[in-house]
Design a protein around this motif. Structure first.
Motif, mmCIF file in Angstrom:
data_model
loop_
_atom_site.group_PDB
_atom_site.id
_atom_site.type_symbol
_atom_site.label_atom_id
_atom_site.label_comp_id
_atom_site.label_asym_id
_atom_site.label_seq_id
_atom_site.Cartn_x
_atom_site.Cartn_y
_atom_site.Cartn_z
ATOM 1 N N THR A 152 0.930 -1.202 -0.117
ATOM 2 C CA THR A 152 -0.032 0.001 -0.011
ATOM 3 C C THR A 152 0.882 1.195 -0.164
ATOM 4 O OG1 THR A 152 -1.875 -1.051 0.964
ATOM 5 C CG2 THR A 152 -1.623 1.307 1.299
ATOM 6 N N ARG A 153 0.471 2.217 -0.655
ATOM 7 C CA ARG A 153 1.289 3.569 -0.992
ATOM 8 C C ARG A 153 1.139 4.341 0.024
ATOM 9 N NH1 ARG A 153 0.159 4.651 -7.409
ATOM 10 N NH2 ARG A 153 1.164 2.737 -8.244
ATOM 11 N N ARG A 154 2.041 5.193 0.714
ATOM 12 C CA ARG A 154 1.605 6.149 1.528
ATOM 13 C C ARG A 154 1.621 7.276 0.556
ATOM 14 N NH1 ARG A 154 3.627 10.440 4.362
ATOM 15 N NH2 ARG A 154 5.726 10.326 3.420
ATOM 16 N N ILE A 155 0.850 8.230 0.869
ATOM 17 C CA ILE A 155 0.293 9.396 0.048
ATOM 18 C C ILE A 155 0.863 10.652 0.508
ATOM 19 C CG2 ILE A 155 -1.489 10.587 -0.831
ATOM 20 C CD1 ILE A 155 -1.154 8.175 -2.301
ATOM 21 N N THR A 156 1.352 11.411 -0.101
ATOM 22 C CA THR A 156 1.658 12.832 0.126
ATOM 23 C C THR A 156 1.043 13.867 -0.583
ATOM 24 O OG1 THR A 156 3.638 14.387 0.752
ATOM 25 C CG2 THR A 156 3.668 13.005 -1.200
ATOM 26 N N LEU B 23 -7.233 8.596 -1.730
ATOM 27 C CA LEU B 23 -6.545 7.223 -1.048
ATOM 28 C C LEU B 23 -6.098 6.719 -2.335
ATOM 29 C CD1 LEU B 23 -9.717 6.206 1.093
ATOM 30 C CD2 LEU B 23 -7.590 7.459 1.752
ATOM 31 N N SER B 24 -4.905 5.974 -2.016
ATOM 32 C CA SER B 24 -4.166 5.438 -3.040
ATOM 33 C C SER B 24 -4.634 3.869 -3.427
ATOM 34 C CB SER B 24 -2.607 5.124 -2.781
ATOM 35 O OG SER B 24 -2.607 4.400 -1.758
ATOM 36 N N SER C 59 -4.289 -1.592 4.710
ATOM 37 C CA SER C 59 -4.261 -0.495 5.794
ATOM 38 C C SER C 59 -2.672 -0.690 5.995
ATOM 39 C CB SER C 59 -5.220 -0.973 6.983
ATOM 40 O OG SER C 59 -4.581 -2.253 7.606
ATOM 41 N N VAL C 60 -2.281 0.619 6.413
ATOM 42 C CA VAL C 60 -1.054 0.460 7.113
ATOM 43 C C VAL C 60 -0.959 1.309 8.369
ATOM 44 C CG1 VAL C 60 1.419 1.228 6.806
ATOM 45 C CG2 VAL C 60 -0.071 0.569 4.593
ATOM 46 N N PRO D 245 -6.218 3.614 5.781
ATOM 47 C CA PRO D 245 -6.574 4.747 4.739
ATOM 48 C C PRO D 245 -6.502 6.112 5.378
ATOM 49 C CG PRO D 245 -8.404 3.075 4.970
ATOM 50 C CD PRO D 245 -7.521 2.403 5.859
ATOM 51 N N ALA D 246 -6.752 6.419 6.712
ATOM 52 C CA ALA D 246 -6.900 7.801 7.238
ATOM 53 C C ALA D 246 -5.762 8.489 6.721
ATOM 54 C CB ALA D 246 -6.919 7.791 8.705
ATOM 55 N N TYR D 247 -5.966 10.126 6.596
ATOM 56 C CA TYR D 247 -5.223 10.884 6.059
ATOM 57 C C TYR D 247 -4.008 10.776 6.903
ATOM 58 C CZ TYR D 247 -8.471 13.309 3.142
ATOM 59 O OH TYR D 247 -9.348 13.609 2.246
ATOM 60 N N PRO D 248 -2.533 10.846 6.552
ATOM 61 C CA PRO D 248 -1.345 10.971 7.464
ATOM 62 C C PRO D 248 -1.531 12.505 7.979
ATOM 63 C CG PRO D 248 -0.743 11.321 4.990
ATOM 64 C CD PRO D 248 -2.427 10.953 4.967
ATOM 65 N N VAL D 249 -0.706 12.496 8.989
ATOM 66 C CA VAL D 249 -0.421 13.760 10.136
ATOM 67 C C VAL D 249 0.954 14.086 10.102
ATOM 68 C CG1 VAL D 249 -1.025 14.839 12.254
ATOM 69 C CG2 VAL D 249 -2.639 13.439 11.055
#
Length: 256
Positions: free
Chosen positions: A4-8, A39-40, A106-107, A131-135
């Motif tokens: 799963t990709r981390r999104i920026t 979401l990716s 999920s990650v 899949p929640a937004y990163p902070v």
């Protein structure tokens, strides 16, 4: 397998170049907000070979080690924040530990980052319950900082994510719940983050050094982990060394 990709998210100027629209969300943002554009979808893993107990594969966005084949409730590691070697290109790279993401949707992860914009590196730290937004954390991060981190699931989808910059003298602890977490993998990874358009160019970070990598309280090498190299087509973007002592390795940048 899939990762799963981390999104920026991207700065407004860069988004104009790429033709994407920025969301109106930023949390303790440096030059770039880590809030995702959307979401990716999973990024592919391709198995290459197996040498002894270590599997070898390539990924479009990950380089490092991922343990699978068991239920994983904890992962930990230490690393040194690499120095971003910037040109005029806008590039991104992140360094993290986490549970899930290799073959699951999920990650639960936390780590550090160096992005390049206008020839200047931007350093920061973050957590993500994808899949929640990163902070993003607002704490100072500088090249050469020593990080220690752990992600632990204590039951019923309750997670504690701890990230400490022992050089700057700060530590952040986040407690979150994700009942749907598969607990199917544990990772220590250098990554090329993604936008809604796909994997972004990888910042030249030289070599990232990871130590004390554990899964379920044991050296990650005890789980015959997947040794992952990052590649796009025939272009190798980052390579992962063999494990030393079952818990230490390096990732070396090769191409953006």
């Amino acid at each position: 397998m899939s990762t799963t990709r981390r999104i920026t998210a991207l700065s407004a100027g860069l988004l104009a170049v790429l033709g994407s629209a920025a969301p109106g969300l930023a949390v303790a943002a440096p030059a770039f907000s880590n809030a995702p554009l959307q979401l990716s979808s999973p990024a592919g893993h391709h198995m290459v070979a197996q040498v002894g107990g270590i599997r070898n594969s390539t990924s479009s966005n990950w380089s490092g080690y991922a343990a699978t084949g068991a239920k994983f409730t904890s992962v930990s590691a230490s690393w040194v924040q690499p120095t971003g070697k910037c040109t005029s290109a806008t590039t991104y790279s992140s360094f993290w530990i986490g549970l899930d993401g290799d073959g699951s949707n999920s990650v639960e992860q936390t780590g550090s980052e160096v992005d390049c914009s206008g020839g200047s590196p931007q350093y920061y730290a973050w957590y993500e319950m994808y899949p929640a937004y990163p902070v993003n954390f607002s704490n100072t991060v500088r090249p050469g900082d020593h990080f220690t981190s752990s992600v632990t699931e204590s039951g019923s989808g309750s997670f504690k994510l701890v990230l400490s910059d022992t050089t700057q003298g700060w530590s952040r602890t986040v407690t979150k719940t994700l009942a749907s977490a598969a607990l199917a993998s544990a990772e220590v990874i250098a990554e090329a983050p993604s936008s809604s358009s796909g994997v972004l160019p990888l910042t030249n970070f030289g070599t990232a050094s990871f130590t004390s990598a554990t899964a379920n309280g044991q050296p990650i090498g005890n789980f015959s982990p997947d040794q992952i190299n990052m590649a796009s087509g025939s272009t190798t973007k980052a390579t992962t060394s063999a494990l030393s002592g079952g818990n230490a390795f390096t990732v070396t940048w090769k191409h953006s």
